[in-house]
Design a protein around this motif. Sequence first.
Motif, PDB file in Angstrom:
ATOM      1  N   SER A 251      39.235  43.897  45.212  1.00  0.00           N
ATOM      2  CA  SER A 251      38.096  43.085  45.633  1.00  0.00           C
ATOM      3  C   SER A 251      37.342  42.485  44.445  1.00  0.00           C
ATOM      4  O   SER A 251      36.838  41.359  44.538  1.00  0.00           O
TER       5      SER A 251
ATOM      6  N   CYS B 156      45.460  34.060  38.654  1.00  0.00           N
ATOM      7  CA  CYS B 156      45.334  33.050  39.712  1.00  0.00           C
ATOM      8  C   CYS B 156      46.625  32.845  40.493  1.00  0.00           C
ATOM      9  O   CYS B 156      46.592  32.380  41.633  1.00  0.00           O
TER      10      CYS B 156
ATOM     11  N   GLN C  29      37.573  33.747  42.961  1.00  0.00           N
ATOM     12  CA  GLN C  29      36.880  32.803  43.838  1.00  0.00           C
ATOM     13  C   GLN C  29      35.644  32.211  43.160  1.00  0.00           C
ATOM     14  O   GLN C  29      35.392  31.008  43.259  1.00  0.00           O
TER      15      GLN C  29
ATOM     16  N   GLU D 254      46.621  36.832  46.788  1.00  0.00           N
ATOM     17  CA  GLU D 254      45.318  37.448  47.054  1.00  0.00           C
ATOM     18  C   GLU D 254      45.449  38.864  47.582  1.00  0.00           C
ATOM     19  O   GLU D 254      44.613  39.713  47.285  1.00  0.00           O
ATOM     20  N   THR D 255      46.493  39.123  48.359  1.00  0.00           N
ATOM     21  CA  THR D 255      46.672  40.454  48.944  1.00  0.00           C
ATOM     22  C   THR D 255      46.940  41.521  47.883  1.00  0.00           C
ATOM     23  O   THR D 255      46.787  42.702  48.152  1.00  0.00           O
TER      24      THR D 255
ATOM     25  N   LEU E  60      45.346  41.502  44.882  1.00  0.00           N
ATOM     26  CA  LEU E  60      44.171  41.626  44.020  1.00  0.00           C
ATOM     27  C   LEU E  60      43.176  42.611  44.627  1.00  0.00           C
ATOM     28  O   LEU E  60      42.988  42.643  45.845  1.00  0.00           O
TER      29      LEU E  60
ATOM     30  N   LEU F 146      39.508  39.538  43.112  1.00  0.00           N
ATOM     31  CA  LEU F 146      39.478  38.440  44.077  1.00  0.00           C
ATOM     32  C   LEU F 146      38.142  37.704  44.008  1.00  0.00           C
ATOM     33  O   LEU F 146      38.107  36.469  43.979  1.00  0.00           O
TER      34      LEU F 146
END
Length: 141
Positions: free
Chosen positions: A29, A20, A36, A24-25, A27, A32
Amino acid sequence: MKNPPKEPFEIVDDYFCRVCDVPETELDSNSLALVQVWHSFGLIESGGIHSYLCEIGDEAAPVANAYRHAGIDRGADLILSALALWKSYWPNADPEESDPDEFRSKFESELDSIEEEFYDLEDDIVTHLARIVSDLDKRQD
């Protein structure tokens, strides 16, 4: 002596805690989507989908896409159904100014149905996410 196997919730939560704080860049897909889904799942389980939508508004659409990406289509559908109600309640306004209790009372029966079905998915969601985590961990080994 070997450690006992972890419960699915523990598997997912441990993974979430590990990633966490990763930007995000960085991780992939799958990671991510898992972050989420797990984050939103916890918020919805704690306060209801009506409160969740009054915090994030239209940002629920990309979260629903994350559920779909993770293979949790029914969860995505339920979030989008609730989002459609929220949009009719609070069109084109800042979600943080909306009132979750007012939203809930306006669509009580619809939201009750959506939330009940979402809560019924809990075991399936946790088990499914634990399988994804296990697959991600195997790829990293």
